[in-house]
Design a protein around this motif. Structure first.
Motif, PDB file in Angstrom:
ATOM      1  N   ALA A   1       5.343 -75.512   1.822  1.00 32.59           N
ATOM      2  CA  ALA A   1       4.091 -74.961   1.291  1.00 32.59           C
ATOM      3  C   ALA A   1       3.774 -75.664  -0.024  1.00 32.59           C
ATOM      4  O   ALA A   1       4.678 -76.155  -0.700  1.00 32.59           O
ATOM      5  N   GLN A   2       2.507 -75.687  -0.373  1.00 34.93           N
ATOM      6  CA  GLN A   2       2.096 -76.304  -1.633  1.00 34.93           C
ATOM      7  C   GLN A   2       2.168 -75.327  -2.792  1.00 34.93           C
ATOM      8  O   GLN A   2       2.274 -75.732  -3.944  1.00 34.93           O
ATOM      9  N   ASP A   3       2.099 -74.025  -2.480  1.00 29.58           N
ATOM     10  CA  ASP A   3       2.132 -73.016  -3.528  1.00 29.58           C
ATOM     11  C   ASP A   3       2.746 -71.745  -2.963  1.00 29.58           C
ATOM     12  O   ASP A   3       2.851 -71.580  -1.744  1.00 29.58           O
ATOM     13  N   LEU A   4       3.117 -70.849  -3.860  1.00 32.12           N
ATOM     14  CA  LEU A   4       3.632 -69.552  -3.433  1.00 32.12           C
ATOM     15  C   LEU A   4       2.510 -68.758  -2.783  1.00 32.12           C
ATOM     16  O   LEU A   4       1.359 -68.825  -3.231  1.00 32.12           O
ATOM     17  N   PRO A   5       2.804 -67.981  -1.751  1.00 33.06           N
ATOM     18  CA  PRO A   5       1.773 -67.149  -1.135  1.00 33.06           C
ATOM     19  C   PRO A   5       1.184 -66.167  -2.150  1.00 33.06           C
ATOM     20  O   PRO A   5       1.875 -65.700  -3.059  1.00 33.06           O
ATOM     21  N   ALA A   6      -0.091 -65.839  -1.968  1.00 37.79           N
ATOM     22  CA  ALA A   6      -0.787 -64.942  -2.889  1.00 37.79           C
ATOM     23  C   ALA A   6      -0.071 -63.603  -3.018  1.00 37.79           C
ATOM     24  O   ALA A   6       0.023 -63.052  -4.114  1.00 37.79           O
ATOM     25  N   GLY A   7       0.455 -63.078  -1.916  1.00 40.26           N
ATOM     26  CA  GLY A   7       1.152 -61.795  -1.958  1.00 40.26           C
ATOM     27  C   GLY A   7       2.365 -61.814  -2.866  1.00 40.26           C
ATOM     28  O   GLY A   7       2.669 -60.817  -3.533  1.00 40.26           O
ATOM     29  N   VAL A   8       3.049 -62.937  -2.924  1.00 47.34           N
ATOM     30  CA  VAL A   8       4.199 -63.078  -3.811  1.00 47.34           C
ATOM     31  C   VAL A   8       3.725 -63.073  -5.266  1.00 47.34           C
ATOM     32  O   VAL A   8       4.281 -62.372  -6.112  1.00 47.34           O
ATOM     33  N   CYS A   9       2.700 -63.832  -5.547  1.00 48.32           N
ATOM     34  CA  CYS A   9       2.182 -63.904  -6.923  1.00 48.32           C
ATOM     35  C   CYS A   9       1.658 -62.552  -7.396  1.00 48.32           C
ATOM     36  O   CYS A   9       1.866 -62.169  -8.545  1.00 48.32           O
ATOM     37  N   GLU A  10       1.017 -61.815  -6.503  1.00 48.58           N
ATOM     38  CA  GLU A  10       0.527 -60.474  -6.859  1.00 48.58           C
ATOM     39  C   GLU A  10       1.688 -59.544  -7.196  1.00 48.58           C
ATOM     40  O   GLU A  10       1.622 -58.771  -8.149  1.00 48.58           O
ATOM     41  N   GLU A  11       2.753 -59.621  -6.418  1.00 53.45           N
ATOM     42  CA  GLU A  11       3.913 -58.766  -6.672  1.00 53.45           C
ATOM     43  C   GLU A  11       4.618 -59.181  -7.962  1.00 53.45           C
ATOM     44  O   GLU A  11       5.089 -58.330  -8.716  1.00 53.45           O
ATOM     45  N   ILE A  12       4.695 -60.467  -8.230  1.00 52.12           N
ATOM     46  CA  ILE A  12       5.292 -60.937  -9.483  1.00 52.12           C
ATOM     47  C   ILE A  12       4.517 -60.375 -10.673  1.00 52.12           C
ATOM     48  O   ILE A  12       5.114 -59.946 -11.664  1.00 52.12           O
ATOM     49  N   ALA A  13       3.194 -60.334 -10.579  1.00 53.39           N
ATOM     50  CA  ALA A  13       2.374 -59.803 -11.675  1.00 53.39           C
ATOM     51  C   ALA A  13       2.713 -58.341 -11.968  1.00 53.39           C
ATOM     52  O   ALA A  13       2.589 -57.898 -13.107  1.00 53.39           O
ATOM     53  N   ARG A  14       3.167 -57.606 -10.948  1.00 51.99           N
ATOM     54  CA  ARG A  14       3.509 -56.183 -11.114  1.00 51.99           C
ATOM     55  C   ARG A  14       4.996 -55.959 -11.388  1.00 51.99           C
ATOM     56  O   ARG A  14       5.456 -54.827 -11.394  1.00 51.99           O
ATOM     57  N   SER A  15       5.739 -57.033 -11.589  1.00 50.96           N
ATOM     58  CA  SER A  15       7.195 -56.920 -11.739  1.00 50.96           C
ATOM     59  C   SER A  15       7.619 -57.164 -13.181  1.00 50.96           C
ATOM     60  O   SER A  15       6.827 -57.588 -14.022  1.00 50.96           O
ATOM     61  N   ASP A  16       8.918 -56.927 -13.426  1.00 52.33           N
ATOM     62  CA  ASP A  16       9.485 -57.179 -14.745  1.00 52.33           C
ATOM     63  C   ASP A  16      10.140 -58.552 -14.836  1.00 52.33           C
ATOM     64  O   ASP A  16      10.227 -59.127 -15.915  1.00 52.33           O
ATOM     65  N   MET A  17      10.644 -59.037 -13.709  1.00 53.04           N
ATOM     66  CA  MET A  17      11.306 -60.341 -13.697  1.00 53.04           C
ATOM     67  C   MET A  17      11.380 -60.879 -12.281  1.00 53.04           C
ATOM     68  O   MET A  17      11.092 -60.166 -11.319  1.00 53.04           O
ATOM     69  N   VAL A  18      11.792 -62.145 -12.176  1.00 55.37           N
ATOM     70  CA  VAL A  18      11.970 -62.820 -10.895  1.00 55.37           C
ATOM     71  C   VAL A  18      13.405 -63.328 -10.815  1.00 55.37           C
ATOM     72  O   VAL A  18      13.954 -63.825 -11.802  1.00 55.37           O
ATOM     73  N   VAL A  19      13.994 -63.180  -9.633  1.00 53.79           N
ATOM     74  CA  VAL A  19      15.287 -63.773  -9.339  1.00 53.79           C
ATOM     75  C   VAL A  19      15.095 -64.679  -8.130  1.00 53.79           C
ATOM     76  O   VAL A  19      14.488 -64.271  -7.134  1.00 53.79           O
ATOM     77  N   HIS A  20      15.589 -65.909  -8.216  1.00 53.76           N
ATOM     78  CA  HIS A  20      15.465 -66.873  -7.107  1.00 53.76           C
ATOM     79  C   HIS A  20      16.865 -67.344  -6.720  1.00 53.76           C
ATOM     80  O   HIS A  20      17.614 -67.833  -7.562  1.00 53.76           O
ATOM     81  N   ALA A  21      17.189 -67.218  -5.437  1.00 47.72           N
ATOM     82  CA  ALA A  21      18.520 -67.558  -4.938  1.00 47.72           C
ATOM     83  C   ALA A  21      18.617 -68.978  -4.390  1.00 47.72           C
ATOM     84  O   ALA A  21      19.403 -69.253  -3.491  1.00 47.72           O
ATOM     85  N   GLY A  22      17.847 -69.888  -4.935  1.00 47.52           N
ATOM     86  CA  GLY A  22      18.030 -71.299  -4.626  1.00 47.52           C
ATOM     87  C   GLY A  22      17.231 -71.837  -3.456  1.00 47.52           C
ATOM     88  O   GLY A  22      16.616 -71.105  -2.697  1.00 47.52           O
ATOM     89  N   ASP A  23      17.261 -73.158  -3.343  1.00 43.56           N
ATOM     90  CA  ASP A  23      16.443 -73.958  -2.442  1.00 43.56           C
ATOM     91  C   ASP A  23      14.963 -73.885  -2.822  1.00 43.56           C
ATOM     92  O   ASP A  23      14.097 -73.607  -2.006  1.00 43.56           O
ATOM     93  N   PHE A  24      14.726 -74.171  -4.098  1.00 47.34           N
ATOM     94  CA  PHE A  24      13.364 -74.400  -4.577  1.00 47.34           C
ATOM     95  C   PHE A  24      12.873 -75.704  -3.959  1.00 47.34           C
ATOM     96  O   PHE A  24      11.768 -75.826  -3.549  1.00 47.34           O
ATOM     97  N   VAL A  25      13.720 -76.704  -3.984  1.00 44.06           N
ATOM     98  CA  VAL A  25      13.600 -78.115  -3.648  1.00 44.06           C
ATOM     99  C   VAL A  25      13.136 -78.906  -4.873  1.00 44.06           C
ATOM    100  O   VAL A  25      13.844 -79.768  -5.336  1.00 44.06           O
ATOM    101  N   GLU A  26      11.976 -78.605  -5.426  1.00 41.80           N
ATOM    102  CA  GLU A  26      11.486 -79.337  -6.601  1.00 41.80           C
ATOM    103  C   GLU A  26      11.410 -78.422  -7.823  1.00 41.80           C
ATOM    104  O   GLU A  26      11.115 -77.234  -7.700  1.00 41.80           O
ATOM    105  N   ILE A  27      11.636 -78.974  -8.982  1.00 47.36           N
ATOM    106  CA  ILE A  27      11.726 -78.199 -10.221  1.00 47.36           C
ATOM    107  C   ILE A  27      10.400 -77.565 -10.640  1.00 47.36           C
ATOM    108  O   ILE A  27      10.379 -76.585 -11.381  1.00 47.36           O
ATOM    109  N   ASP A  28       9.274 -78.085 -10.153  1.00 48.35           N
ATOM    110  CA  ASP A  28       7.984 -77.499 -10.512  1.00 48.35           C
ATOM    111  C   ASP A  28       7.889 -76.029 -10.112  1.00 48.35           C
ATOM    112  O   ASP A  28       7.214 -75.243 -10.783  1.00 48.35           O
TER     113      ASP A  28
END
Length: 160
Positions: A15-42
């Motif tokens: 994908a070129q960007d995170l899905p809108a639903g993910v971004c909306e939930e992040i806006a309502r959250s306190d933090m993000v945890v990512h368990a790897g396989d981003f692929v690129e640092i951006d």
């Protein structure tokens, strides 16, 4: 506290960007945890711009990410200790594999399989959010949310 949990974003390959639903939930959250396989640092940089982010590297991550992140972490949220690892090896038995990496934790967040897991075993929550961008090993794209109170830590898988 509300934590958005991601793994296996594999961007920009899946994908070129995170899905809108993910971004909306992040806006309502306190933090993000990512368990790897981003692929690129951006992707990591974008998440850090949105919310405080804790992450580990995965087996498909670029060298830039491997230089920035550890392979496993233990974070403390309230009174809870949470192990964070991408995972490795065959998908079958992965809960046992990641369980063997940590002692004295209340939860283990992992990825690698692209398939969600939300189970409690021997009093420990094992939580894999799946992938929000890829369905190669799952029927639907998913991510997760952890809700942490003074007394509990509960996971929820969200389908996109």
């Amino acid at each position: 506290m509300k934590i958005v949990v991601l793994s296996d974003t594999h961007m920009p390959r899946t994908a070129q960007d995170l899905p809108a639903g993910v971004c909306e939930e992040i806006a309502r959250s306190d933090m993000v945890v990512h368990a790897g396989d981003f692929v690129e640092i951006d992707v990591l940089k974008k998440l850090r711009e949105l919310k405080p982010t804790v992450a580990v590297c995965g087996n498909m991550d670029s060298q830039a990410i491997r230089n920035e992140l550890k392979q496993k972490e233990i974070i403390e949220v309230g009174k809870f200790r949470i192990g964070l690892i991408h995972g490795y090896g065959a998908p079958a038995g992965l809960v046992d594999t990641v369980a063997s990496e940590f002692t004295g934790v209340d939860a283990v967040i992992f990825g690698h399989t692209h398939s969600p897991v939300n189970i409690t075993r021997d009093g420990v929550l094992f939580f894999n959010p799946g992938s929000p961008t890829d369905t190669i090993f799952a029927k639907t794209k998913t991510f997760g949310v952890l809700e942490i109170t003074d007394d509990s830590i509960k996971g929820k898988i969200i389908k996109l």
